[in-house]
Design a protein around this motif. Sequence first.
Motif, PDB file in Angstrom:
ATOM      1  N   LEU A   1     -83.278  55.281  -0.189  1.00 38.56           N
ATOM      2  CA  LEU A   1     -83.080  54.144   0.687  1.00 38.56           C
ATOM      3  C   LEU A   1     -84.008  54.257   1.874  1.00 38.56           C
ATOM      4  O   LEU A   1     -84.176  55.348   2.461  1.00 38.56           O
ATOM      5  N   GLY A   2     -84.599  53.120   2.253  1.00 43.05           N
ATOM      6  CA  GLY A   2     -85.486  53.082   3.416  1.00 43.05           C
ATOM      7  C   GLY A   2     -84.686  53.022   4.710  1.00 43.05           C
ATOM      8  O   GLY A   2     -83.449  53.079   4.719  1.00 43.05           O
ATOM      9  N   PRO A   3     -85.396  52.870   5.821  1.00 46.38           N
ATOM     10  CA  PRO A   3     -84.714  52.856   7.125  1.00 46.38           C
ATOM     11  C   PRO A   3     -83.697  51.723   7.252  1.00 46.38           C
ATOM     12  O   PRO A   3     -82.688  51.855   7.935  1.00 46.38           O
ATOM     13  N   ASP A   4     -83.902  50.632   6.589  1.00 47.70           N
ATOM     14  CA  ASP A   4     -82.992  49.495   6.670  1.00 47.70           C
ATOM     15  C   ASP A   4     -82.018  49.458   5.501  1.00 47.70           C
ATOM     16  O   ASP A   4     -81.487  48.398   5.157  1.00 47.70           O
ATOM     17  N   ASP A   5     -81.796  50.616   4.875  1.00 46.77           N
ATOM     18  CA  ASP A   5     -80.885  50.756   3.732  1.00 46.77           C
ATOM     19  C   ASP A   5     -81.282  49.882   2.555  1.00 46.77           C
ATOM     20  O   ASP A   5     -80.455  49.489   1.736  1.00 46.77           O
ATOM     21  N   VAL A   6     -82.550  49.564   2.467  1.00 43.76           N
ATOM     22  CA  VAL A   6     -83.055  48.836   1.316  1.00 43.76           C
ATOM     23  C   VAL A   6     -83.537  49.851   0.297  1.00 43.76           C
ATOM     24  O   VAL A   6     -84.186  50.850   0.647  1.00 43.76           O
ATOM     25  N   ALA A   7     -83.201  49.645  -0.943  1.00 49.42           N
ATOM     26  CA  ALA A   7     -83.544  50.602  -1.985  1.00 49.42           C
ATOM     27  C   ALA A   7     -85.042  50.624  -2.210  1.00 49.42           C
ATOM     28  O   ALA A   7     -85.656  49.608  -2.548  1.00 49.42           O
ATOM     29  N   VAL A   8     -85.603  51.800  -1.982  1.00 50.19           N
ATOM     30  CA  VAL A   8     -87.011  52.006  -2.325  1.00 50.19           C
ATOM     31  C   VAL A   8     -87.122  52.217  -3.826  1.00 50.19           C
ATOM     32  O   VAL A   8     -88.016  51.697  -4.483  1.00 50.19           O
ATOM     33  N   SER A   9     -86.146  52.995  -4.352  1.00 51.41           N
ATOM     34  CA  SER A   9     -86.060  53.204  -5.797  1.00 51.41           C
ATOM     35  C   SER A   9     -84.613  53.524  -6.142  1.00 51.41           C
ATOM     36  O   SER A   9     -83.863  54.056  -5.324  1.00 51.41           O
ATOM     37  N   SER A  10     -84.217  53.213  -7.342  1.00 53.13           N
ATOM     38  CA  SER A  10     -82.859  53.523  -7.803  1.00 53.13           C
ATOM     39  C   SER A  10     -82.848  53.516  -9.316  1.00 53.13           C
ATOM     40  O   SER A  10     -83.603  52.751  -9.941  1.00 53.13           O
ATOM     41  N   SER A  11     -82.010  54.392  -9.862  1.00 54.82           N
ATOM     42  CA  SER A  11     -81.897  54.432 -11.316  1.00 54.82           C
ATOM     43  C   SER A  11     -80.572  55.072 -11.710  1.00 54.82           C
ATOM     44  O   SER A  11     -80.009  55.882 -10.970  1.00 54.82           O
ATOM     45  N   TYR A  12     -80.067  54.663 -12.887  1.00 52.89           N
ATOM     46  CA  TYR A  12     -78.842  55.223 -13.455  1.00 52.89           C
ATOM     47  C   TYR A  12     -79.103  55.465 -14.924  1.00 52.89           C
ATOM     48  O   TYR A  12     -79.604  54.589 -15.635  1.00 52.89           O
ATOM     49  N   THR A  13     -78.783  56.677 -15.396  1.00 52.51           N
ATOM     50  CA  THR A  13     -79.030  57.041 -16.788  1.00 52.51           C
ATOM     51  C   THR A  13     -77.770  56.790 -17.600  1.00 52.51           C
ATOM     52  O   THR A  13     -76.721  57.418 -17.354  1.00 52.51           O
ATOM     53  N   ARG A  14     -77.845  55.897 -18.547  1.00 53.30           N
ATOM     54  CA  ARG A  14     -76.698  55.562 -19.367  1.00 53.30           C
ATOM     55  C   ARG A  14     -76.435  56.627 -20.418  1.00 53.30           C
ATOM     56  O   ARG A  14     -77.189  57.582 -20.574  1.00 53.30           O
ATOM     57  N   ALA A  15     -75.373  56.437 -21.171  1.00 50.59           N
ATOM     58  CA  ALA A  15     -75.009  57.423 -22.182  1.00 50.59           C
ATOM     59  C   ALA A  15     -76.032  57.509 -23.294  1.00 50.59           C
ATOM     60  O   ALA A  15     -76.172  58.552 -23.937  1.00 50.59           O
ATOM     61  N   ASP A  16     -76.821  56.413 -23.522  1.00 46.03           N
ATOM     62  CA  ASP A  16     -77.852  56.441 -24.558  1.00 46.03           C
ATOM     63  C   ASP A  16     -79.188  56.944 -24.049  1.00 46.03           C
ATOM     64  O   ASP A  16     -80.193  56.894 -24.754  1.00 46.03           O
ATOM     65  N   GLY A  17     -79.223  57.409 -22.782  1.00 47.91           N
ATOM     66  CA  GLY A  17     -80.437  57.967 -22.213  1.00 47.91           C
ATOM     67  C   GLY A  17     -81.342  56.959 -21.549  1.00 47.91           C
ATOM     68  O   GLY A  17     -82.358  57.335 -20.943  1.00 47.91           O
ATOM     69  N   VAL A  18     -81.015  55.689 -21.591  1.00 46.07           N
ATOM     70  CA  VAL A  18     -81.841  54.654 -20.974  1.00 46.07           C
ATOM     71  C   VAL A  18     -81.523  54.575 -19.486  1.00 46.07           C
ATOM     72  O   VAL A  18     -80.354  54.589 -19.093  1.00 46.07           O
ATOM     73  N   GLU A  19     -82.583  54.507 -18.670  1.00 47.83           N
ATOM     74  CA  GLU A  19     -82.394  54.393 -17.229  1.00 47.83           C
ATOM     75  C   GLU A  19     -82.443  52.927 -16.836  1.00 47.83           C
ATOM     76  O   GLU A  19     -83.337  52.187 -17.263  1.00 47.83           O
TER      77      GLU A  19
END
Length: 508
Positions: free
Chosen positions: A98-116
Motif C-alpha cells: 500500500l502506498g502513502p494514501d493506502d492505495v494498493a500499489v500491488s496485491s495478489s491472492y493465491t487460490r487453491a488451484d495456484g492461480v493468483e
Amino acid sequence: MTGRRWTLRRKLLVGTSALVAAGFLVTSFATILALRSFMLDRLDEQVLESVDLAIGPGGADGVPDDTEPPGEGAPGQTGGSLPDEGPAPRVGSLQAVLGPDDVAVSSSYTRADGVEIALTEGEVAILSAGVKGDRIPATVDLGARIGSFRVAAQTVDDQTVIAGSSLDDVTATTNALIAILACVAGLTLLLAVVGLSLLVRRNLRPLDRVADVAQRVTTRQLDDGNVDIPDRVDPRDTDPDTEVGRVGTSLNDLLGHVQASLTSRQHSEDQLRRFIADASHELRTPLASIRGYAQLSLREDAPMTLTQRRSFDRIESEAERMAALVDDLLLLARLDAGQPLSVEDVELTLLAVDAVSDAHAANPTHDWRLDVSEDLISVPGDANRIRQVLANLLRNAAVHTPQGTTVTTSLGHDTNHAILRVTDTGPGVDPAVTDRLFDRFARGDRARNRETGSTGLGLSIAHAITAAHNGTITVDSAPGHTVFTVRLPLREASSSPTTAAQEPPRVS
C-alpha cells in the motif's frame, strides 16, 4: 416433574451424568481452544515470515520503487510488483503493498488451484483497516469471495507491506475436532449413563430391600392385639461397615424395641381387661343383694323414720346406678376382648321406630321425631347391640339437652352403608371435648349439664359396638344443631334397599 419428588436413584444418576457431561464439555472446550491457539501461533509465525519474504533481503531497498514503470508482472498485479525472485507463494496466501494514501500499489491472492488474483478495492480497504501496526498479527474477514485471513504488516519507507494466510485450514481443523469430540463425548456419555444406571441400581438394591421391610411393617395392624412383628432386615443388609448396613441394623433394633413395647402394652391391657371383666362380674351379685335388701326393707310394714326411708331410697337408686355402670364396664371389657357378636339381619327401620317410641315414653318433655322411608333397611349384626347404640344416642340427647328440644332420628343409606342420624337442637357439644367425646368417662361439663347421673360411658359403648360391626360413628356439633351419624355396612350392595322418592313420614 411437577409435584413429584425425585428418587435417590434418579438423583444419583442425573447428578453424576451431569458432572460427567460437564467434565466432557470443559475438557473439549479447553482442547479446542488450545489447538486453535497453537495453530494461530504457527500461522502468525508463517505470516511474519511472509512479511519478511515480501520485503526481501534488502530490507527497505527490497520494496520496489513506485516510480519504476510497471512491467507485465504476474497475473493479477495492478502495478509495480514485488521482486520476481523467491519461492512461489503458498496456496491461500496474500500479499499487498500500500502506498502513502493506502492505495494498493500491488496485491495478489493465491487460490487453491495456484492461480493468483488481484484484490478488489473493497478488500484492500478492509485489509488496510484491519492492520493493527507493524508486525502485529490480526484476523481480517475479506468477505465471502476469499474468506478470513491472519495478516501482519510492516511499514518500509512510505509503503506498507502486508502479508497474510487464509484461516480455512484452522477453521476446518477446529470444526473437525469439534465433530470428533462431540461424537466421542456423546458416545462415552451414553455408555457412562448406562453403566451408572446399572451400578447405582445394583448398589441401591440393599436399600430397596430395607425399604421393603419398613413398608411391610407400616401395613401391619399394630393396634388390634397382634403384637408380633416378624419382619426383619436380612443379615446380608446389616453390615455395620456400610451405610445401608447401619440403616438395616438400626431398623432391626427399632423393630425389636417396638415389638417389646407392644408386647408389654398388650400384656398390661389384657390384665386390665381381665380385671375389669372379673370385677364387674363379681360386683353384680353383691349389687343385686343390696338392691334386694333395700327393696325388702322399703316394702316391710315396720315403722321407719323419714331418714331411714330416704336412706333406703338412696341405697336402692345408687345400687341401680352402680349396677348399670358395672354392666357397661363388663360390656366394654367383652368388646375389647373381641367377644364375637351374633350376626343376623337387623331391620333398622323397625328398630328406629321402637327406639323413638321408648324415648318418647321415657322423656315426654322432648319433641321426638322420626324421619324414615317406608322401605325396610337391614344390616347384618347383633340386633340388641345396635338397639343399644341407638338407645344410648337418644338417651344422650335426652339427658344433655333442655326440655322442649327437638330430637330427630333419620335413616337412609348410600351404596354400601346404612346411615342412621340423631339430630338435636340443643346447646351443642363444647369444642374442647369434641375430640375425646367417645372416650370412656368423657363428659362435656361446659356445653352440657352434668347433673344428670351420666357415667360418661354411653357414647364410648356406642362407639365400641359400631366398631365391632365394622361401622363408624361421628359427631358434628354447633349451637342449635348437633348430629350423631352412625354408618353400618350393608350385607351386599346389590341387596341394599332403594329409598322411595316420596316424602318420608314423620312420627312425633
